[in-house]
Write a protein that holds these residues in place. Structure first.
Motif, PDB file in Angstrom:
ATOM      1  N   HIS A  85       0.857  -1.190   0.000  1.00  0.00           N
ATOM      2  CA  HIS A  85       0.000   0.000   0.000  1.00  0.00           C
ATOM      3  C   HIS A  85       0.897   1.246   0.000  1.00  0.00           C
ATOM      4  O   HIS A  85       1.414   1.668   1.036  1.00  0.00           O
ATOM      5  N   VAL A  86       1.055   1.812  -1.179  1.00  0.00           N
ATOM      6  CA  VAL A  86       2.020   2.888  -1.387  1.00  0.00           C
ATOM      7  C   VAL A  86       1.699   4.111  -0.533  1.00  0.00           C
ATOM      8  O   VAL A  86       2.604   4.805  -0.048  1.00  0.00           O
ATOM      9  N   GLN A  87       0.414   4.385  -0.303  1.00  0.00           N
ATOM     10  CA  GLN A  87       0.047   5.585   0.448  1.00  0.00           C
ATOM     11  C   GLN A  87       0.590   5.545   1.876  1.00  0.00           C
ATOM     12  O   GLN A  87       1.056   6.563   2.405  1.00  0.00           O
ATOM     13  N   TRP A  88       0.565   4.364   2.516  1.00  0.00           N
ATOM     14  CA  TRP A  88       1.098   4.265   3.874  1.00  0.00           C
ATOM     15  C   TRP A  88       2.615   4.310   3.874  1.00  0.00           C
ATOM     16  O   TRP A  88       3.227   4.832   4.810  1.00  0.00           O
ATOM     17  N   LEU A  89       3.209   3.760   2.817  1.00  0.00           N
ATOM     18  CA  LEU A  89       4.663   3.834   2.705  1.00  0.00           C
ATOM     19  C   LEU A  89       5.117   5.277   2.544  1.00  0.00           C
ATOM     20  O   LEU A  89       6.135   5.691   3.110  1.00  0.00           O
ATOM     21  N   LEU A  90       4.343   6.058   1.804  1.00  0.00           N
ATOM     22  CA  LEU A  90       4.655   7.483   1.647  1.00  0.00           C
ATOM     23  C   LEU A  90       4.532   8.219   2.985  1.00  0.00           C
ATOM     24  O   LEU A  90       5.309   9.137   3.262  1.00  0.00           O
ATOM     25  N   VAL A  91       3.580   7.816   3.810  1.00  0.00           N
ATOM     26  CA  VAL A  91       3.443   8.424   5.135  1.00  0.00           C
ATOM     27  C   VAL A  91       4.697   8.147   5.967  1.00  0.00           C
ATOM     28  O   VAL A  91       5.192   9.032   6.685  1.00  0.00           O
ATOM     29  N   ALA A  92       5.237   6.924   5.872  1.00  0.00           N
ATOM     30  CA  ALA A  92       6.472   6.586   6.588  1.00  0.00           C
ATOM     31  C   ALA A  92       7.633   7.453   6.108  1.00  0.00           C
ATOM     32  O   ALA A  92       8.446   7.926   6.916  1.00  0.00           O
TER      33      ALA A  92
END
Length: 343
Positions: free
Chosen positions: A40-47
Motif C-alpha cells: 500500500h504505497v500511500q502508507w509507505l509514503l506516510v512513513a
C-alpha cells in the motif's frame, strides 16, 4: 570527508548489502515480489514523510538556536546539519561522529566556533532529555514483552537506559552545580592520570574544563530564554514521535491493520535504545535482529517480516546517510552575519 571515513562508508554499505542478502536466505523470492507489488504505497509514503519531518524539525530547531543570539542562518544551511549528522552518526561507533561533523558544518555556514559548540550542546541536552522521557514511558509499556520474547535483550535495554540517564544527570550537574561538577571531574580524572602520560593528562583536563565552562555559560543564557526552550522541547517531542511511528506505517503498508500503535511505537523506542549501545556503526546486525524478533509477533509472514525490516532500515538508517552525502557536497550559503545583537 576523510579517506578513512570514505572507507568506513563503503564498508558499512557493503555490510548492509550482506545483511540484507543473509536475511533473504530463507525467503521465497516469488512471495517477496508479490508482497512488494501489493504494498500500500500511500502508507509507505506516510512513513517517508515521517522521516522527512524528523529531519525537517531538527533543522528548524537548529535554526532557532542559532538565530536566538541574533545571527542570521538560512533554512537551506539548517537542513544540511541533521543530514550531515546522520551520515557521520552512521559511520562511527556509538554515533560519536555526528557532533563534530555538525560543528564543522555550522562553521562552514559562518557560525563562530564557540557559538556553534554552544548550539549543539543545548540541542543535545534537549534531545537526550526527551529520549529518556520517551524511553521511560516505553519501558513501562513494552518491557514485559521484550523480557518474554528475549530475556537477554532486556538487559541491553536497561543498560542503554542507564547510560542515557547518566548523561542527562551529568549535563544537569553542569547546568546547576557548575563548581561541584568541576571538582567531580577532577576526582574522576585522578585514576586516569595513573595510566596516561602527564602531558596528555593535562591536555585532557584543560579540554574538559573548557567544555564544562562553555556549556555552563551557554546554559545560563539559554535558561533565561524559557519560551525558546519550551518550544524546542515540544518540537523535539514531535520530531522523535514521527521517527518512532515509522514501523507502524510500514506495517500498514504491508496490509496489517488493527495493530496496537502504542505497543509498536514503544517497541521501536526500545529497539533504538538497544542500537545506541552497539559499538558497530549504526548498530548493524543488532538492529536488524532486534526488529526481526520483536515484530515477528505482529507480522506472521516471513517474507513480509523481512520486507518490513528492509524498508525500516532503508528509511531510518540509509536514507539519512545518502541525504548526508548529498548535503556534504552542497555548498553552504554562508550568510553575512554582521547584524546588531541584543544586549
Amino acid at each position: 570527508m576523510s579517506k578513512r571515513n570514505k572507507i568506513v562508508l563503503v564498508i558499512m554499505l557493503a555490510l548492509g548489502v550482506g545483511i540484507f542478502a543473509f536475511s533473504l536466505r530463507n525467503v521465497n523470492l516469488n512471495q517477496l515480489l508479490h508482497d512488494i507489488v501489493h504494498i500500500h504505497v500511500q502508507w509507505l509514503l506516510v512513513a517517508v514523510i515521517c522521516m522527512l519531518l524528523y529531519f525537517g524539525i531538527e533543522a528548524v530547531i537548529t535554526k532557532m538556536f542559532v538565530v536566538s543570539n541574533g545571527d542570521r542562518f538560512s533554512i537551506r544551511d539548517a537542513i544540511r546539519i541533521p543530514l550531515i549528522e546522520q551520515l557521520f552518526n552512521g559511520i562511527t561507533p556509538f554515533s560519536s561522529g555526528g557532533q563534530p561533523a555538525q560543528l564543522v558544518a555550522l562553521m562552514q555556514s559562518g557560525v563562530e566556533a564557540g557559538r556553534a559548540s554552544s548550539v549543539l550542546l543545548m540541542k543535545f541536552v534537549v534531545f537526550q532529555a526527551m529520549i529518556v522521557i520517551n524511553f521511560m514511558f516505553s519501558l513501562l509499556i513494552g518491557f514485559n514483552y521484550i523480557a518474554e520474547k528475549m530475556s537477554y535483550l532486556s538487559l541491553f535495554v536497561v543498560f542503554g537506559f542507564l547510560i542515557h540517564f547518566a548523561v542527562i544527570i551529568g549535563l544537569l550537574l553542569v547546568m546547576y552545580w557548575h563548581g561541584f561538577t568541576k571538582k567531580l571531574i577532577s576526582w574522576i580524572m585522578i585514576p586516569i592520570g595513573w595510566f596516561v602520560k602527564k602531558d596528555r593528562y593535562d591536555k585532557w583536563k584543560v579540554s574538559l574544563d573548557e567544555k564544562v565552562d562553555t556549556f555552563y555559560l551557554e546554559s545560563v543564557r539559554i535558561k533565561s530564554q524559557w519560551k525558546l526552550l519550551i518550544k524546542v522541547f515540544v518540537m523535539t517531542f514531535f520530531q522523535l514521535l514521527f521517527y518512532y511511528l515509522v514501523p507502524y506505517y510500514i506495517m500498514l503498508s504491508l496490509g496489517y491493520t488493527g495493530i496496537n500503535i502504542i505497543m509498536v511505537t514503544s517497541l521501536h523506542v526500545l529497539i533504538v535504545m538497544v542500537i545506541s549501545i552497539f559499538p558497530i556503526p549504526g548498530g548493524s546486525g543488532g538492529a536488524e535482529y532486534s526488529f526481526d524478533v520483536l515484530f515477528s509477533s505482529f507480522i506472521h509472514s516471513n517474507s513480509k517480516l523481512v520486507l518490513a525490516m528492509l524498508i525500516w532500515r532503508l528509511l531510518t538508517y540509509y536514507f539519512g546517510m545518502f541525504g548526508g552525502m548529498f548535503a556534504l557536497v552542497t555548498k553552504p550559503d554562508k550568510l553575512n552575519r554582521t547584524v546588531v545583537k541584543k544586549v
